[in-house]
Design an enzyme around this catalytic site. Structure first.
Site, PDB file in Angstrom:
ATOM      1  N   LEU A  36       4.118  -3.388  67.293  1.00  0.00           N
ATOM      2  CA  LEU A  36       4.381  -3.365  65.856  1.00  0.00           C
ATOM      3  C   LEU A  36       3.269  -4.025  65.047  1.00  0.00           C
ATOM      4  CD1 LEU A  36       8.186  -4.303  65.793  1.00  0.00           C
ATOM      5  CD2 LEU A  36       7.166  -2.040  65.496  1.00  0.00           C
ATOM      6  N   TYR A  41      -2.486 -14.577  65.267  1.00  0.00           N
ATOM      7  CA  TYR A  41      -1.789 -15.642  65.993  1.00  0.00           C
ATOM      8  C   TYR A  41      -0.808 -15.116  67.031  1.00  0.00           C
ATOM      9  CZ  TYR A  41      -3.682 -19.326  63.063  1.00  0.00           C
ATOM     10  OH  TYR A  41      -4.533 -20.198  62.446  1.00  0.00           O
ATOM     11  N   LYS A  59       7.895 -11.446  70.218  1.00  0.00           N
ATOM     12  CA  LYS A  59       6.633 -11.988  69.726  1.00  0.00           C
ATOM     13  C   LYS A  59       5.939 -12.768  70.842  1.00  0.00           C
ATOM     14  CE  LYS A  59       4.632 -14.661  65.888  1.00  0.00           C
ATOM     15  NZ  LYS A  59       4.941 -15.358  64.614  1.00  0.00           N
ATOM     16  N   ASP A 152       6.221 -18.100  52.924  1.00  0.00           N
ATOM     17  CA  ASP A 152       5.447 -16.851  52.995  1.00  0.00           C
ATOM     18  C   ASP A 152       6.304 -15.662  52.546  1.00  0.00           C
ATOM     19  OD1 ASP A 152       3.119 -15.405  53.508  1.00  0.00           O
ATOM     20  OD2 ASP A 152       3.645 -15.015  55.591  1.00  0.00           O
TER      21      ASP A 152
END
Length: 261
Positions: A36, A41, A59, A152
């Protein structure tokens, strides 16, 4: 010199960071369907959870940035464990695999607002924009009550699906307990989230702007908005008396929506 540093950085990432492929299995549980996002990072995969049969997001933290990432990894997973809200993807588990750090989360269907605005050219009326901002503000109110500040809130980090809004990517979020020592820091982090809410609302409002945008001309001159919407934006963007808490913002949004109805 900058180009040389960039090449060294990319070479280091290629050596240290293992990129998994479609159909690879992570920790024997997560079968990769798609990459995706390949960020600086971390790498984010869409996977099938072989334990439940459901889709999920995994992740992977980059080993090339282990020092920065370890702290971020712990912070993000701890924060996600704290949160239980339908507008925030739930954490499934944090795990290690082949000396690399991962965590898995609930997969949320839908498009992010950035794609909706710029790729799909979706237009929102003033009332529709405020109704979306209300839903997002309610999520922000919830995380602030938990001592979490997102840091964010941007259109790529807000997903839309069947009229619902989801706030994602807590990689830059902060968690501060309520005590007198960090009260000023909490207030500043809250103001940062409020500013982002104002910026989010402006993006939505500009979707239906028909005039010619001129560089240097402020939004107050370009758009014809209800005075209460203008006042709301000015407070969110810290142009005039800033909001002290999220609930106050929610109340003002609801009043403004009622005036437009």
């Amino acid at each position: 010199m900058e180009a040389v540093h960039l090449l060294i950085k990319r070479a280091r990432q290629r050596i240290m960071d293992h990129h998994y492929k479609i159909n690879d299995r992570l920790a024997g549980r997560y079968k990769i369907e798609k990459v995706l996002r390949n960020g600086s990072y971390g790498i984010i995969y869409l996977c099938q959870d072989l334990k439940t049969g459901e889709r999920c997001v995994v992740k992977q933290m980059r080993k090339s940035k282990r020092k920065e990432n370890l702290e971020n990894y712990v912070q993000e997973t701890v924060i996600l464990q704290l949160l239980d809200h339908k507008g925030i993807p739930a954490l499934i588990e944090a795990f290690s695999y082949k000396d690399e750090k991962f965590f898995s989360m609930e997969f949320v269907e839908g498009k992010n607002v950035e794609d909706t605005l710029f790729a799909s050219k979706q237009k929102y009326t003033e009332k529709e924009s405020l109704e979306m901002a209300k839903k997002l503000t309610a999520i922000v109110c919830y995380i602030h009550q938990k001592g979490v500040f997102h840091g964010d809130i941007r259109v790529p980090n807000v997903l839309l699906h069947n009229g619902d809004i989801h706030l994602i990517d807590f990689g830059l979020a902060s968690h501060l307990h309520a005590d007198s020592k960090n009260q000023k820091q909490r207030e500043q982090l809250a103001q940062d989230d409020f500013f982002d809410l104002g910026d989010f609302l402006l993006f939505l409002l500009y979707s239906s702007y028909e005039g010619e945008a001129k560089k240097g001309r402020p939004w107050t001159q370009e758009m014809s908005l209800h005075p209460h919407t203008t006042g709301l934006l000015k407070r969110l963007l810290n142009i005039s008396h800033p909001y002290k808490n999220c609930e106050e913002i929610l109340t003002d949004i609801e009043k403004t929506i009622a005036l437009l109805s």
